[in-house]
Design a protein around this motif. Structure first.
Motif, PDB file in Angstrom:
ATOM      1  N   LEU A 115      32.785  38.521  42.667  1.00  0.00           N
ATOM      2  CA  LEU A 115      32.141  39.964  43.157  1.00  0.00           C
ATOM      3  C   LEU A 115      30.950  39.473  44.296  1.00  0.00           C
ATOM      4  N   LEU A 116      30.853  38.495  44.688  1.00  0.00           N
ATOM      5  CA  LEU A 116      29.688  38.261  45.550  1.00  0.00           C
ATOM      6  C   LEU A 116      30.261  38.017  46.823  1.00  0.00           C
ATOM      7  N   GLU A 117      31.697  38.080  46.837  1.00  0.00           N
ATOM      8  CA  GLU A 117      32.890  38.250  48.395  1.00  0.00           C
ATOM      9  C   GLU A 117      32.932  39.778  48.532  1.00  0.00           C
ATOM     10  N   LEU A 118      32.613  40.827  47.571  1.00  0.00           N
ATOM     11  CA  LEU A 118      33.607  41.503  47.489  1.00  0.00           C
ATOM     12  C   LEU A 118      32.441  43.073  47.950  1.00  0.00           C
ATOM     13  N   VAL A 119      30.820  42.626  47.005  1.00  0.00           N
ATOM     14  CA  VAL A 119      29.707  43.131  47.668  1.00  0.00           C
ATOM     15  C   VAL A 119      29.336  42.703  49.047  1.00  0.00           C
ATOM     16  N   GLY A 120      29.592  41.551  49.385  1.00  0.00           N
ATOM     17  CA  GLY A 120      29.207  41.078  50.643  1.00  0.00           C
ATOM     18  C   GLY A 120      27.775  41.130  50.140  1.00  0.00           C
ATOM     19  N   LEU A 140      23.895  43.948  43.959  1.00  0.00           N
ATOM     20  CA  LEU A 140      23.816  42.977  42.982  1.00  0.00           C
ATOM     21  C   LEU A 140      24.213  43.844  41.430  1.00  0.00           C
ATOM     22  N   GLY A 141      23.382  44.868  41.924  1.00  0.00           N
ATOM     23  CA  GLY A 141      23.364  45.774  40.203  1.00  0.00           C
ATOM     24  C   GLY A 141      24.802  46.374  40.034  1.00  0.00           C
ATOM     25  N   ILE A 142      25.614  46.815  41.294  1.00  0.00           N
ATOM     26  CA  ILE A 142      26.824  47.013  41.258  1.00  0.00           C
ATOM     27  C   ILE A 142      27.550  46.242  40.774  1.00  0.00           C
ATOM     28  N   GLU A 172      28.883  52.391  51.659  1.00  0.00           N
ATOM     29  CA  GLU A 172      30.699  51.376  52.360  1.00  0.00           C
ATOM     30  C   GLU A 172      31.040  50.847  50.942  1.00  0.00           C
ATOM     31  N   LEU A 173      30.484  49.960  49.786  1.00  0.00           N
ATOM     32  CA  LEU A 173      30.963  48.987  49.233  1.00  0.00           C
ATOM     33  C   LEU A 173      31.710  50.685  48.057  1.00  0.00           C
ATOM     34  N   LEU A 177      35.841  50.180  46.226  1.00  0.00           N
ATOM     35  CA  LEU A 177      35.217  49.982  45.647  1.00  0.00           C
ATOM     36  C   LEU A 177      36.772  50.792  44.421  1.00  0.00           C
ATOM     37  N   LYS A 178      36.410  52.364  45.289  1.00  0.00           N
ATOM     38  CA  LYS A 178      37.535  53.533  44.930  1.00  0.00           C
ATOM     39  C   LYS A 178      38.513  52.930  44.782  1.00  0.00           C
ATOM     40  N   LYS A 179      38.857  51.629  45.941  1.00  0.00           N
ATOM     41  CA  LYS A 179      40.634  51.110  45.016  1.00  0.00           C
ATOM     42  C   LYS A 179      41.158  50.808  43.882  1.00  0.00           C
ATOM     43  N   GLU A 180      39.945  50.503  43.268  1.00  0.00           N
ATOM     44  CA  GLU A 180      40.105  49.730  42.101  1.00  0.00           C
ATOM     45  C   GLU A 180      39.788  50.358  41.008  1.00  0.00           C
ATOM     46  N   THR A 181      38.732  51.440  40.661  1.00  0.00           N
ATOM     47  CA  THR A 181      38.296  51.650  39.425  1.00  0.00           C
ATOM     48  C   THR A 181      37.616  53.656  40.236  1.00  0.00           C
TER      49      THR A 181
END
Ligand code: ATP
Length: 231
Positions: A115-120, A140-142, A172-173, A177-181
């Motif tokens: 998640l740290l990588e996904l949210v940058g 971080l909240g996301i 952008e995040l 995210l939309k690709k997964e959920t």
């Protein structure tokens, strides 16, 4: 595939009806924006969907679940004013959230790193949250909201309080995210809704007064203008 189907949703605060019968369906990997002014009923609607508040009337049906089932594990929720522990680092905060959501210590560490990588915020993972910018805190909240891999993530005004740079990063995040959920988020800014969402629901005084894709809404607006000119 449908993730959630909302039928005739209503909410009263004491005798005052603030949500007056809302219907919509959200499909997997799609994003719906709930657009409305202050007091329109966005937070109340999202809190009912997140399971934090009981509807006065109506149904919220998650795919594969029956009425009355506990569906909270299917949902990730970021409130309008999330609470962070400023003295923790981003990594510690997510590992703690992972354990609270039932992950083992090992899985929580692994998911935290993903998640740290996904949210940058990988580079800032050992910095105290108190030193994070507003945009970093929202990201971080996301990450916290999706730590248990929900089918639907609900974000209450995730960009409203951010400066343009933070806003861009969060939008952008959300696109990633939309690709997964599936995503349901509230805003009062049309441009934010247009940027990431497939469909927009306009909420006014507890009612959906307009809904559709941006293109459909533009066509309707254009047609209404033509109709008026010929009257
Ligand atoms: P904002 O953008 O200001 O957060 P909103 O669209 O999210 O607004 P809600 O917070 O859902 O709107 O509020 C909808 C209506 O319900 C408003 O008229 C508000 O005053 C009222 N309301 C909200 N919470 C309560 C409560 N706990 N008790 C009574 N009325 C409430």
């Amino acid at each position: 595939m449908s993730v959630v189907h909302v039928k005739n949703l209503k909410k009263n605060y004491q005798k005052h009806e603030v949500i007056k019968g809302i219907d919509f369906e959200l499909m997997d990997k799609k994003c719906i924006a709930l657009l409305g002014a202050n007091g329109a009923g966005k937070t109340t609607t999202l809190q009912m969907l997140s399971g934090l508040m009981k509807p006065t009337n109506g149904e919220i049906l998650f795919s594969g679940s029956r009425e009355g089932d506990d569906f909270r594990h299917l949902i990730g929720y970021l409130p309008q004013h999330p609470v962070f522990y400023d003295w923790m680092t981003g990594r510690e905060f997510l590992e703690y959230a992972g354990k609270l959501s039932g992950l083992s210590k090992k899985d929580s560490k692994k998911r935290t790193q993903e998640l740290l990588e996904l949210v940058g915020i990988e580079e800032a993972k050992n910095r105290r949250i108190g030193k994070y910018s507003g945009g970093m805190k929202q990201r971080l909240g996301i990450a916290q909201a999706i730590i248990h891999r929900p089918k639907l993530v609900i974000l209450d005004e995730p960009v409203s309080a951010l400066d343009p740079f933070g806003r861009r990063e969060v939008l952008e995040l959300m696109g990633r995210l939309k690709k997964e959920t599936a995503i349901l988020f509230s805003t009062h800014i049309l441009n934010d809704a247009e940027e990431v969402c497939d469909e927009i629901l306009f909420l006014h005084n507890g009612r959906l007064v307009e809904s559709g894709t941006m293109e459909q809404l533009r066509d309707k607006h254009q047609q209404a203008k033509i109709d008026l000119e010929f009257k």
